[in-house]
Write a protein that holds these residues in place. Structure first.
Motif, PDB file in Angstrom:
ATOM      1  N   GLN A  34       0.849  -1.189   0.000  1.00 23.62           N
ATOM      2  CA  GLN A  34       0.000   0.000   0.000  1.00 23.62           C
ATOM      3  C   GLN A  34       0.885   1.239   0.000  1.00 23.62           C
ATOM      4  OE1 GLN A  34      -3.183   0.016   2.909  1.00 23.62           O
ATOM      5  NE2 GLN A  34      -2.906   2.198   3.245  1.00 23.62           N
ATOM      6  N   PRO A  35       0.672   2.171  -0.941  1.00 21.42           N
ATOM      7  CA  PRO A  35       1.550   3.349  -1.027  1.00 21.42           C
ATOM      8  C   PRO A  35       1.507   4.200   0.238  1.00 21.42           C
ATOM      9  CG  PRO A  35       0.227   3.105  -3.017  1.00 21.42           C
ATOM     10  CD  PRO A  35      -0.324   2.143  -2.019  1.00 21.42           C
ATOM     11  N   ILE A  36       2.628   4.837   0.535  1.00 20.36           N
ATOM     12  CA  ILE A  36       2.738   5.706   1.705  1.00 20.36           C
ATOM     13  C   ILE A  36       1.984   7.015   1.443  1.00 20.36           C
ATOM     14  CG2 ILE A  36       4.338   6.971   3.179  1.00 20.36           C
ATOM     15  CD1 ILE A  36       4.616   4.013   3.507  1.00 20.36           C
ATOM     16  N   PRO A  37       1.083   7.435   2.341  1.00 20.44           N
ATOM     17  CA  PRO A  37       0.477   8.763   2.197  1.00 20.44           C
ATOM     18  C   PRO A  37       1.565   9.836   2.294  1.00 20.44           C
ATOM     19  CG  PRO A  37      -0.734   7.418   3.774  1.00 20.44           C
ATOM     20  CD  PRO A  37       0.530   6.695   3.483  1.00 20.44           C
ATOM     21  N   GLY A 269      12.234  -3.234   9.260  1.00 26.13           N
ATOM     22  CA  GLY A 269      12.450  -3.510   7.855  1.00 26.13           C
ATOM     23  C   GLY A 269      11.845  -2.424   6.981  1.00 26.13           C
ATOM     24  N   TRP A 270      12.296  -2.394   5.730  1.00 23.53           N
ATOM     25  CA  TRP A 270      11.768  -1.456   4.728  1.00 23.53           C
ATOM     26  C   TRP A 270      10.442  -2.016   4.221  1.00 23.53           C
ATOM     27  CZ3 TRP A 270      11.885   3.321   3.480  1.00 23.53           C
ATOM     28  CH2 TRP A 270      11.612   3.782   2.196  1.00 23.53           C
ATOM     29  N   GLN A 271       9.395  -1.831   5.033  1.00 20.81           N
ATOM     30  CA  GLN A 271       8.098  -2.447   4.771  1.00 20.81           C
ATOM     31  C   GLN A 271       6.972  -1.511   5.196  1.00 20.81           C
ATOM     32  OE1 GLN A 271       5.711  -3.840   7.306  1.00 20.81           O
ATOM     33  NE2 GLN A 271       6.751  -2.399   8.700  1.00 20.81           N
ATOM     34  N   HIS A 272       5.775  -1.818   4.722  1.00 22.77           N
ATOM     35  CA  HIS A 272       4.573  -1.091   5.119  1.00 22.77           C
ATOM     36  C   HIS A 272       3.415  -2.078   5.158  1.00 22.77           C
ATOM     37  CE1 HIS A 272       1.385   2.216   4.320  1.00 22.77           C
ATOM     38  NE2 HIS A 272       1.742   2.241   5.593  1.00 22.77           N
ATOM     39  N   GLN A 273       2.735  -2.144   6.284  1.00 21.58           N
ATOM     40  CA  GLN A 273       1.630  -3.084   6.475  1.00 21.58           C
ATOM     41  C   GLN A 273       2.071  -4.533   6.271  1.00 21.58           C
ATOM     42  OE1 GLN A 273      -1.235  -2.003   7.549  1.00 21.58           O
ATOM     43  NE2 GLN A 273      -1.441   0.118   6.896  1.00 21.58           N
ATOM     44  N   GLY A 274       3.345  -4.824   6.544  1.00 24.16           N
ATOM     45  CA  GLY A 274       3.854  -6.183   6.448  1.00 24.16           C
ATOM     46  C   GLY A 274       4.406  -6.575   5.101  1.00 24.16           C
ATOM     47  N   MET A 275       4.199  -5.757   4.082  1.00 20.28           N
ATOM     48  CA  MET A 275       4.683  -6.075   2.746  1.00 20.28           C
ATOM     49  C   MET A 275       5.924  -5.247   2.433  1.00 20.28           C
ATOM     50  SD  MET A 275       2.465  -8.322   1.995  1.00 20.28           S
ATOM     51  CE  MET A 275       2.789  -8.642   0.277  1.00 20.28           C
ATOM     52  N   GLY A 276       6.915  -5.893   1.803  1.00 19.03           N
ATOM     53  CA  GLY A 276       8.132  -5.192   1.450  1.00 19.03           C
ATOM     54  C   GLY A 276       7.864  -4.058   0.480  1.00 19.03           C
ATOM     55  N   PRO A 283      10.182 -11.359  -0.148  1.00 17.37           N
ATOM     56  CA  PRO A 283       8.946 -11.248   0.646  1.00 17.37           C
ATOM     57  C   PRO A 283       9.174 -10.541   1.974  1.00 17.37           C
ATOM     58  CG  PRO A 283       9.199 -13.464  -0.252  1.00 17.37           C
ATOM     59  CD  PRO A 283      10.489 -12.754  -0.492  1.00 17.37           C
ATOM     60  N   GLY A 284       8.172  -9.760   2.392  1.00 13.86           N
ATOM     61  CA  GLY A 284       8.267  -8.948   3.587  1.00 13.86           C
ATOM     62  C   GLY A 284       7.894  -9.677   4.865  1.00 13.86           C
ATOM     63  N   PRO A 285       7.808  -8.954   5.991  1.00 14.35           N
ATOM     64  CA  PRO A 285       7.581  -9.557   7.308  1.00 14.35           C
ATOM     65  C   PRO A 285       6.252 -10.294   7.446  1.00 14.35           C
ATOM     66  CG  PRO A 285       8.420  -7.331   7.533  1.00 14.35           C
ATOM     67  CD  PRO A 285       8.098  -7.514   6.093  1.00 14.35           C
ATOM     68  N   ALA A 286       5.254  -9.962   6.653  1.00  9.19           N
ATOM     69  CA  ALA A 286       3.948 -10.610   6.785  1.00  9.19           C
ATOM     70  C   ALA A 286       4.035 -12.120   6.627  1.00  9.19           C
ATOM     71  CB  ALA A 286       2.970 -10.031   5.759  1.00  9.19           C
ATOM     72  N   TYR A 287       5.083 -12.610   5.985  1.00 14.78           N
ATOM     73  CA  TYR A 287       5.249 -14.044   5.764  1.00 14.78           C
ATOM     74  C   TYR A 287       6.037 -14.731   6.881  1.00 14.78           C
ATOM     75  CZ  TYR A 287       3.748 -12.883   1.016  1.00 14.78           C
ATOM     76  OH  TYR A 287       3.038 -12.432  -0.067  1.00 14.78           O
ATOM     77  N   ASN A 288       6.480 -13.979   7.897  1.00 16.89           N
ATOM     78  CA  ASN A 288       7.323 -14.547   8.947  1.00 16.89           C
ATOM     79  C   ASN A 288       6.500 -15.323   9.968  1.00 16.89           C
ATOM     80  OD1 ASN A 288       9.490 -13.326   7.722  1.00 16.89           O
ATOM     81  ND2 ASN A 288       9.632 -11.639   9.180  1.00 16.89           N
TER      82      ASN A 288
END
Length: 388
Positions: A34-37, A269-276, A283-288
């Protein structure tokens, strides 16, 4: 040519133009989350420099914003783990283009993209679910300036920031070469990713890490209109750190290694809402499974292929295929080399009798021993323009 936008908006492939339908995306800011506001001023398309007769053009942007995943981070982590709140965002870029394809069928593009996480607070989640504030990062006007012009942190920051730069800084050098041969178009590009000044100034692993790509646009070929191949490598990271040391312990030596891409000791991590926020092949933290806010595997080699076609005036298709090998991180390597195959198959129908309407069906397949096996599908009905 100058625009100002406020809010959350997809901006894939900026400043280096990539085929948004076929590419896997940029390494610094890809299409994966999701893009950063943000508040963003930019020149979106190349603007000719007056007096150069079209031989020199530029584009770029500057933006400040805020991450919006406070609640997600707090809910995601487990007791004993750290998370951050109210983290701020900054990015900027400048791209130059040399060449005039009306007179010479060759163009060269090059430029720099930089982004950062700064400000915010770090918390520790306790056993009873409550949280404890353990670190407050500066978020004053001086912090905004240091995000724009990277500088060492002050006495109100951890010692690691005082000997490096304040906040989590990362970026990429971007290069592209365009060649036009009649109705054929060839585009080769390179994105050199960096997380510190050694890689930024090409001191180590000069050609080892980054993304290279080749795009071909075919003339008068309804079965294949465009094809993209990309190779991605993040395995070197200036090499492993062969011994434990603290910043500045040996001032007579310059030690740069284990850049630990996308991970940071304050911001996770360089992530937002769990997605890289970078390339989706990491893959980002949401998969951990352990719920840590970090990238479990940032040492990756991957190949990606994208093909699109328009067999008829009403039917089109797209196919994306990616294969990645994972080694984990230098600090916590995986138990073995793991592999992941990902693919997308999509067909789109745009009937002539229903102007502005289209329908598409897509099938996604993941197979491998890193993320496991999964299958998904999507049916889309779209209307553009005036509804009635």
């Amino acid at each position: 040519m100058l625009t100002l936008s406020i809010g959350s908006k997809e901006r894939p492939g900026f400043p280096l133009t990539k085929n948004t339908a076929l590419s896997s995306g940029m390494m610094v800011e890809g299409p994966n989350t999701q893009p950063i506001p943000q508040i963003r001023g930019e020149i979106k398309e190349f603007l000719n420099v007056p007096g150069t007769k079209g031989w020199l053009a530029f584009k770029g942007h500057i933006a400040y914003g805020s991450f919006t995943d406070n609640g997600w981070q707090k809910d995601f982590v487990q007791p004993g783990q750290y998370f951050t709140k109210d983290v701020l965002y900054h990015s900027k870029s400048l791209m130059l283009r040399l060449g005039n394809k009306e007179k010479l069928p060759l163009e060269f593009e090059f430029g720099l993209l930089m982004a950062s996480q700064f400000g915010g607070d770090q918390y520790l989640k306790l056993e009873d679910g409550s949280t404890e504030n353990v670190l407050d990062m500066p978020d004053n006007l001086k912090a905004y300036w240091k995000a724009f012009f990277p500088q060492t942190g002050g006495s109100d920051t951890p010692e690691g920031e005082q000997v490096n730069v304040e906040g989590n800084m990362l970026g990429s050098w971007n290069f592209a070469l365009n060649y036009y041969l009649g109705q054929w178009e060839f585009r080769a590009y390179l994105e050199h990713y960096f997380e510190d000044t050694s890689q930024m100034f090409w001191e180590y692993g000069r050609w080892k890490d980054g993304q290279i790509g080749l795009e071909i646009t075919f003339p008068k070929n309804r079965w294949i209109t465009s094809a993209v191949w990309e190779g991605l490598c993040t395995k070197d990271q200036a090499g492993p750190l062969l011994f434990d040391s603290f910043w500045g312990q040996f001032p007579e030596y310059q030690i740069s290694a284990d850049d630990n891409y996308y991970n940071h000791y304050i911001y996770g991590g360089w992530q937002h809402q769990g997605m890289g926020m970078g390339n989706p092949l990491l893959p980002g933290p949401a998969y951990n499974a352990d719920h840590s806010i970090s990238f479990r595997s940032n040492r990756v080699r991957a190949h990606h292929l994208g093909i699109s076609g328009q067999p008829s005036s009403e039917w089109g298709y797209r196919m994306l295929i990616s294969f990645a090998r994972h080694w984990g991180t230098y600090d916590i390597p995986l138990d073995q080399q793991r592999k992941q195959f990902s693919s997308l198959y999509e067909a789109t129908y745009t009937p002539k009798w229903a102007k502005g309407w289209s329908a598409s069906a897509a099938l996604g397949l993941d197979r491998g021993n890193y993320l496991g096996n999964s299958t998904g599908g999507m049916l889309t009905i779209r209307k553009t323009g005036v509804i009635f």
